[in-house]
Design a protein around this motif. Structure first.
Motif, PDB file in Angstrom:
ATOM      1  N   ASP A   1       0.828  -1.211   0.000  1.00  0.00           N
ATOM      2  CA  ASP A   1       0.000   0.000   0.000  1.00  0.00           C
ATOM      3  C   ASP A   1       0.860   1.257   0.000  1.00  0.00           C
ATOM      4  OD1 ASP A   1      -2.143  -1.676   0.034  1.00  0.00           O
ATOM      5  OD2 ASP A   1      -2.686  -1.345   2.123  1.00  0.00           O
ATOM      6  N   SER A   2       1.963   1.217   0.733  1.00  0.00           N
ATOM      7  CA  SER A   2       2.862   2.376   0.784  1.00  0.00           C
ATOM      8  C   SER A   2       3.483   2.641  -0.584  1.00  0.00           C
ATOM      9  CB  SER A   2       3.957   2.156   1.829  1.00  0.00           C
ATOM     10  OG  SER A   2       3.415   2.060   3.125  1.00  0.00           O
ATOM     11  N   SER A   3       3.884   1.579  -1.279  1.00  0.00           N
ATOM     12  CA  SER A   3       4.472   1.744  -2.614  1.00  0.00           C
ATOM     13  C   SER A   3       3.449   2.315  -3.579  1.00  0.00           C
ATOM     14  CB  SER A   3       4.983   0.394  -3.130  1.00  0.00           C
ATOM     15  OG  SER A   3       5.992  -0.124  -2.293  1.00  0.00           O
ATOM     16  N   LEU A   4       2.216   1.806  -3.514  1.00  0.00           N
ATOM     17  CA  LEU A   4       1.155   2.305  -4.392  1.00  0.00           C
ATOM     18  C   LEU A   4       0.873   3.776  -4.103  1.00  0.00           C
ATOM     19  CD1 LEU A   4      -0.844   1.250  -6.569  1.00  0.00           C
ATOM     20  CD2 LEU A   4      -2.475   0.852  -4.722  1.00  0.00           C
ATOM     21  N   LYS A   5       0.797   4.106  -2.822  1.00  0.00           N
ATOM     22  CA  LYS A   5       0.504   5.486  -2.430  1.00  0.00           C
ATOM     23  C   LYS A   5       1.629   6.418  -2.873  1.00  0.00           C
ATOM     24  CE  LYS A   5      -1.460   5.975   1.531  1.00  0.00           C
ATOM     25  NZ  LYS A   5      -1.740   6.056   2.985  1.00  0.00           N
ATOM     26  N   ARG A   6       2.886   5.989  -2.735  1.00  0.00           N
ATOM     27  CA  ARG A   6       4.025   6.830  -3.096  1.00  0.00           C
ATOM     28  C   ARG A   6       4.041   7.142  -4.598  1.00  0.00           C
ATOM     29  NH1 ARG A   6       7.539   3.641  -1.754  1.00  0.00           N
ATOM     30  NH2 ARG A   6       8.272   2.918  -3.781  1.00  0.00           N
ATOM     31  N   LEU A   7       3.739   6.131  -5.416  1.00  0.00           N
ATOM     32  CA  LEU A   7       3.743   6.349  -6.864  1.00  0.00           C
ATOM     33  C   LEU A   7       2.711   7.395  -7.274  1.00  0.00           C
ATOM     34  CD1 LEU A   7       4.117   2.651  -8.114  1.00  0.00           C
ATOM     35  CD2 LEU A   7       5.803   4.475  -8.345  1.00  0.00           C
ATOM     36  N   PHE A   8       1.489   7.285  -6.727  1.00  0.00           N
ATOM     37  CA  PHE A   8       0.449   8.254  -7.093  1.00  0.00           C
ATOM     38  C   PHE A   8       0.704   9.613  -6.451  1.00  0.00           C
ATOM     39  CE2 PHE A   8      -1.947   4.641  -8.653  1.00  0.00           C
ATOM     40  CZ  PHE A   8      -2.640   5.201  -9.718  1.00  0.00           C
ATOM     41  N   LYS A   9       1.287   9.626  -5.253  1.00  0.00           N
ATOM     42  CA  LYS A   9       1.597  10.900  -4.600  1.00  0.00           C
ATOM     43  C   LYS A   9       2.586  11.693  -5.438  1.00  0.00           C
ATOM     44  CE  LYS A   9       3.467  12.825  -0.300  1.00  0.00           C
ATOM     45  NZ  LYS A   9       4.045  12.511   1.029  1.00  0.00           N
ATOM     46  N   ASP A  10       3.614  11.015  -5.966  1.00  0.00           N
ATOM     47  CA  ASP A  10       4.601  11.688  -6.806  1.00  0.00           C
ATOM     48  C   ASP A  10       3.968  12.224  -8.085  1.00  0.00           C
ATOM     49  OD1 ASP A  10       6.477  11.063  -4.911  1.00  0.00           O
ATOM     50  OD2 ASP A  10       7.316   9.339  -6.000  1.00  0.00           O
ATOM     51  N   SER A  11       3.066  11.426  -8.688  1.00  0.00           N
ATOM     52  CA  SER A  11       2.410  11.876  -9.924  1.00  0.00           C
ATOM     53  C   SER A  11       1.498  13.072  -9.661  1.00  0.00           C
ATOM     54  CB  SER A  11       1.611  10.723 -10.543  1.00  0.00           C
ATOM     55  OG  SER A  11       2.461   9.702 -10.992  1.00  0.00           O
ATOM     56  N   LEU A  12       0.762  13.040  -8.565  1.00  0.00           N
ATOM     57  CA  LEU A  12      -0.122  14.162  -8.231  1.00  0.00           C
ATOM     58  C   LEU A  12       0.684  15.422  -7.936  1.00  0.00           C
ATOM     59  CD1 LEU A  12      -2.701  12.286  -5.964  1.00  0.00           C
ATOM     60  CD2 LEU A  12      -3.213  13.390  -8.161  1.00  0.00           C
ATOM     61  N   LYS A  13       1.824  15.261  -7.287  1.00  0.00           N
ATOM     62  CA  LYS A  13       2.639  16.414  -6.948  1.00  0.00           C
ATOM     63  C   LYS A  13       3.217  17.070  -8.185  1.00  0.00           C
ATOM     64  CE  LYS A  13       6.377  17.776  -3.825  1.00  0.00           C
ATOM     65  NZ  LYS A  13       7.358  17.280  -2.801  1.00  0.00           N
ATOM     66  N   SER A  14       3.642  16.247  -9.155  1.00  0.00           N
ATOM     67  CA  SER A  14       4.226  16.781 -10.381  1.00  0.00           C
ATOM     68  C   SER A  14       3.169  17.190 -11.400  1.00  0.00           C
ATOM     69  CB  SER A  14       5.159  15.750 -11.007  1.00  0.00           C
ATOM     70  OG  SER A  14       4.435  14.596 -11.422  1.00  0.00           O
ATOM     71  N   GLY A  15       1.939  16.710 -11.201  1.00  0.00           N
ATOM     72  CA  GLY A  15       0.878  17.017 -12.160  1.00  0.00           C
ATOM     73  C   GLY A  15       1.048  16.303 -13.473  1.00  0.00           C
ATOM     74  N   ASP A  16       1.887  15.288 -13.481  1.00  0.00           N
ATOM     75  CA  ASP A  16       2.169  14.540 -14.706  1.00  0.00           C
ATOM     76  C   ASP A  16       1.161  13.407 -14.856  1.00  0.00           C
ATOM     77  OD1 ASP A  16       3.418  13.793 -16.976  1.00  0.00           O
ATOM     78  OD2 ASP A  16       5.315  13.201 -16.053  1.00  0.00           O
ATOM     79  N   ARG A  17       1.400  12.518 -15.848  1.00  0.00           N
ATOM     80  CA  ARG A  17       0.552  11.355 -16.040  1.00  0.00           C
ATOM     81  C   ARG A  17       0.634  10.438 -14.831  1.00  0.00           C
ATOM     82  NH1 ARG A  17      -1.925   9.700 -20.211  1.00  0.00           N
ATOM     83  NH2 ARG A  17      -1.591   7.531 -19.607  1.00  0.00           N
ATOM     84  N   PRO A  18      -0.342   9.527 -14.679  1.00  0.00           N
ATOM     85  CA  PRO A  18      -0.276   8.570 -13.575  1.00  0.00           C
ATOM     86  C   PRO A  18       0.905   7.621 -13.749  1.00  0.00           C
ATOM     87  CG  PRO A  18      -2.042   7.994 -15.084  1.00  0.00           C
ATOM     88  CD  PRO A  18      -1.541   9.333 -15.506  1.00  0.00           C
ATOM     89  N   PRO A  19       1.262   6.869 -12.722  1.00  0.00           N
ATOM     90  CA  PRO A  19       2.390   5.927 -12.837  1.00  0.00           C
ATOM     91  C   PRO A  19       2.158   4.927 -13.972  1.00  0.00           C
ATOM     92  CG  PRO A  19       1.638   6.122 -10.559  1.00  0.00           C
ATOM     93  CD  PRO A  19       0.629   6.833 -11.392  1.00  0.00           C
ATOM     94  N   GLU A  20       3.239   4.296 -14.395  1.00  0.00           N
ATOM     95  CA  GLU A  20       3.144   3.297 -15.449  1.00  0.00           C
ATOM     96  C   GLU A  20       2.134   2.216 -15.054  1.00  0.00           C
ATOM     97  OE1 GLU A  20       4.436   3.055 -18.446  1.00  0.00           O
ATOM     98  OE2 GLU A  20       5.408   5.012 -18.257  1.00  0.00           O
ATOM     99  N   MET A  21       1.273   1.854 -16.016  1.00  0.00           N
ATOM    100  CA  MET A  21       0.218   0.889 -15.732  1.00  0.00           C
ATOM    101  C   MET A  21       0.805  -0.453 -15.285  1.00  0.00           C
ATOM    102  SD  MET A  21      -2.963  -0.413 -18.137  1.00  0.00           S
ATOM    103  CE  MET A  21      -3.363   1.246 -18.655  1.00  0.00           C
ATOM    104  N   ALA A  22       1.919  -0.857 -15.882  1.00  0.00           N
ATOM    105  CA  ALA A  22       2.521  -2.147 -15.531  1.00  0.00           C
ATOM    106  C   ALA A  22       2.963  -2.164 -14.065  1.00  0.00           C
ATOM    107  CB  ALA A  22       3.710  -2.433 -16.441  1.00  0.00           C
ATOM    108  N   GLN A  23       3.503  -1.026 -13.566  1.00  0.00           N
ATOM    109  CA  GLN A  23       3.902  -0.951 -12.166  1.00  0.00           C
ATOM    110  C   GLN A  23       2.711  -1.127 -11.238  1.00  0.00           C
ATOM    111  OE1 GLN A  23       6.082   2.955 -12.552  1.00  0.00           O
ATOM    112  NE2 GLN A  23       7.496   1.937 -11.163  1.00  0.00           N
ATOM    113  N   ILE A  24       1.626  -0.404 -11.561  1.00  0.00           N
ATOM    114  CA  ILE A  24       0.436  -0.464 -10.706  1.00  0.00           C
ATOM    115  C   ILE A  24      -0.187  -1.854 -10.754  1.00  0.00           C
ATOM    116  CG2 ILE A  24      -1.817   0.572 -10.285  1.00  0.00           C
ATOM    117  CD1 ILE A  24       0.668   2.344  -9.752  1.00  0.00           C
ATOM    118  N   LYS A  25      -0.254  -2.439 -11.951  1.00  0.00           N
ATOM    119  CA  LYS A  25      -0.831  -3.775 -12.092  1.00  0.00           C
ATOM    120  C   LYS A  25      -0.044  -4.795 -11.274  1.00  0.00           C
ATOM    121  CE  LYS A  25      -2.595  -6.929 -15.648  1.00  0.00           C
ATOM    122  NZ  LYS A  25      -2.131  -8.174 -15.029  1.00  0.00           N
TER     123      LYS A  25
END
Length: 626
Positions: free
Chosen positions: A407-431
């Motif tokens: 859960d921490s890894s998932l949260k960190r990936l999306f937190k970084d994307s939201l902070k940068s305003g960029d695209r969401p994390p790579e789909m393969a990573q999340i999957k």
């Protein structure tokens, strides 16, 4: 074949596909000329059986009448296996030496089976197969194995024959659904009690009307002991094409229940078929998503046409399928009109049989079959050869991560994307994280938006600027919804207050974070499949569709309308049957119909002003996709 995203391929007869035409308008000389020539040629055609594994008949054709050996056990990397080997024949080569040909079938837990013909050493003096050499050639890769040779008893032969030919069926059950010219919903179609003359004539072409009570042929699941169970009569056909038999589940012949709006008895039979013939009094476009069913994948749409004044009745045929169904034949003629009832019947029988065979290859239908068959293989092997603990080498894998780590890894990936305003994390990573058990409904802090971002959210969107002038009704409706959801008519102060409060609360889950970051329906589909809730329990947030509308995610809005149709709080449309729409949030962790009622009042939380107009627009758009 027609699929959900394909247009009618009979382009030279595109006038026939115009839904505004009625049957009396088909006075076309070209159609009349066609009907006198092409059908006669097609009558002589021998349509091919498609999408059946004809190699699964090997055991019946080459083994069952001969002495052969069966090896049962376990093989490293393959797990439980059942291998049958037989001496097929002996030939002589150019050097006058004997060549021994062996045929084998290796059944594994995972499809497909392996079959082959190989040249091997001669038979042993005692008449046995050279098993060691042959097994090395068949297994190819070295590894631990435990295989025991068994005498192939009549009982084992029967068991293996049934296993191999599970899908080689000769009897099919096919649905038939009658639609009048004014009906648009499945509730209306399943509720028909009166029919048209054209429909009754079509049923006469389709097969014989048989009395169910005491019927001793293939029943397709219909009750032959009690006429009140599944009706008194049905339509039955055998021998029209090769040696196939069909029992049709005809909606108007199944019992009608006055007190049941959804006609559960009719839906239970037709909704569990794989192929359904849709008879329309007047031809109109038909969507394969119009009927909620996990099993229905192929629809053969038939409508009557009149090709010339005073001519006999003819029928127009088209085929629509859900995504993932592979191409199948026979190919439709161009234009797709049949005025010969014998040809029409033969064409329809070949089409529904090949269509069902093709639909079995879709993941939705093939995966449960593969699991069930794999369990049968494992049961046979475990019954005959108990598995030793030290045989199969366990796969090496890294230490399993804890739930908190995932859960921490998932949260960190999306937190970084939201902070940068960029695209969401790579789909393969999340999957990968979700496959390991990460929770898709973790709450996420969202960065405070800039003043410019807030002003953009409050302002009127202008998505129509990028739309082509020939946009469809659905696109226009989506624009309308989008306008209502973001319009200042909701009340500028209310709107600012509403969306300011969004940023004072954690996002419900990673689905809502993805909507903020991009307009990617494939990404959203993946998250919902893994259990991300489209209808959050947090009353500070609307449902995912309204949230997507506010952020201008038109493609995501379209996906949600097509695949999560229960996002409005219109409880009257809730369906408690076992269909695709029962779980709004996906197969795990989603919100079903019961929970949807419970949280229905929260869907529109935070919206004031003309919220009723917004709800009406969403419901109207949902109906367009049915």
């Amino acid at each position: 074949m027609f699929s959900v995203d394909q247009q009618d391929r009979s382009s030279s007869a595109s006038m026939l596909s115009n839904s505004s035409m009625t049957a009396s308008q088909f006075d076309l000389p070209i159609a009349a000329k066609f009907s006198n020539i092409l059908p006669r040629n097609l009558l002589c055609a021998d349509f091919q059986i498609e999408h059946l594994d004809m190699g699964s008949t090997w055991y019946r054709r080459y083994f069952i009448e001969k002495d052969h050996s069966t090896f049962v056990g376990y093989v490293d990397h393959d797990g439980p296996v059942i291998i049958s080997i037989v001496l097929d024949n002996r030939t002589v080569n150019a050097d006058c030496e004997s060549v021994y040909w062996y045929r084998y079938v290796m059944r594994k837990k995972q499809l497909p089976d392996e079959r082959g013909l190989l040249a091997g050493p001669p038979m042993l003096p005692i008449g046995d197969l050279p098993a060691d050499e042959l097994l090395k050639m068949i297994l190819k890769t070295p590894g631990k194995q435990l295989l025991k040779k068994f005498v192939t008893t009549p009982e084992l032969k029967k068991e293996l024959l049934n296993l191999d030919e599970t899908r080689l069926i000769k009897c099919y059950k096919i649905g038939v659904l009658y639609c009048t010219s004014t009906q648009k919903t499945e509730e209306e179609w399943f509720s028909n009690t009166t029919t048209s003359t054209a429909y009754e004539k079509f049923l006469e072409i389709l097969g014989n009307k048989v009395k169910l009570k005491g019927f001793d042929g293939f029943t397709g699941g219909l009750d032959t002991t009690d006429t009140e169970g599944t009706g008194e009569y049905s339509i039955y056909d055998t021998g029209t094409w090769k040696d196939f038999t069909i029992m049709y589940h005809v909606s108007t012949l199944l019992p009608y229940e006055k007190s049941n709006k959804r006609q559960i008895t009719r839906k239970r039979h037709i909704g569990n078929d794989v192929v359904c013939i849709i008879f329309q009094d007047i031809q109109r476009p038909f969507s394969p998503l119009a009927i909620r069913s996990q099993f229905l994948h192929v629809y053969v749409v038939v409508s009557p046409v009149k090709i010339s004044v005073g001519s006999s009745r003819a029928y127009r045929v088209e085929i629509v399928c859900k995504d993932g169904v592979p191409e199948f034949g026979p190919q439709l003629p161009d234009p797709p009109i049949f005025d010969d009832p014998v040809l029409l019947k033969k064409f329809l029988v070949a089409t529904v049989i090949n269509g069902q065979n093709a639909a079995w290859k879709t993941p939705k239908l093939s995966e449960p079959f593969s699991r069930a068959r794999g369990a049968i293989v494992q049961d046979i092997v475990m019954r005959l050869v108990p598995q030793p603990n030290n045989l199969i080498t366990p796969p090496t894998s890294p230490k399993k991560a804890s739930q908190d780590d995932l859960d921490s890894s998932l949260k960190r990936l999306f937190k970084d994307s939201l902070k940068s305003g960029d695209r969401p994390p790579e789909m393969a990573q999340i999957k990968s994280l979700l496959d390991q058990g990460a929770n898709p409904n973790i709450r996420l802090l969202q960065p405070k938006p800039s003043k410019e971002r807030l002003n953009n959210l409050y302002s009127q969107p202008s998505i129509s600027q990028n739309q082509d002038s020939s946009c469809t009704t659905k696109s226009k409706t989506l624009q309308s919804i989008y306008s209502y959801s973001s319009s200042s008519s909701i009340g500028e102060n209310d709107s600012k207050s509403t969306f300011s409060q969004f940023y004072n609360h954690k996002l419900p889950n990673i689905l809502f974070a993805t909507i903020i970051l991009c307009d990617d329906p494939a990404y959203v589909k993946m998250l919902i499949d893994y259990g991300a809730e489209a209808l959050p329990k947090d009353s500070h947030f609307p449902n995912a569709f309204v949230f997507a509308a506010k952020h201008g995610r038109v493609e995501i809005m379209k996906y949600l309308l097509e695949n999560v149709p229960k996002l409005s709080d219109n409880n009257e449309n809730l369906d408690n049957e076992g269909d695709d729409s029962q779980n709004v949030g996906g197969s795990s962790g989603g919100i079903g119909a019961k929970e949807l009622k419970q949280y229905g009042t929260k869907i529109w939380s935070g919206f004031t002003g003309e919220v009723k107009k917004l709800k009406n627009h969403i419901n109207r758009a949902s109906n367009l996709y049915k």
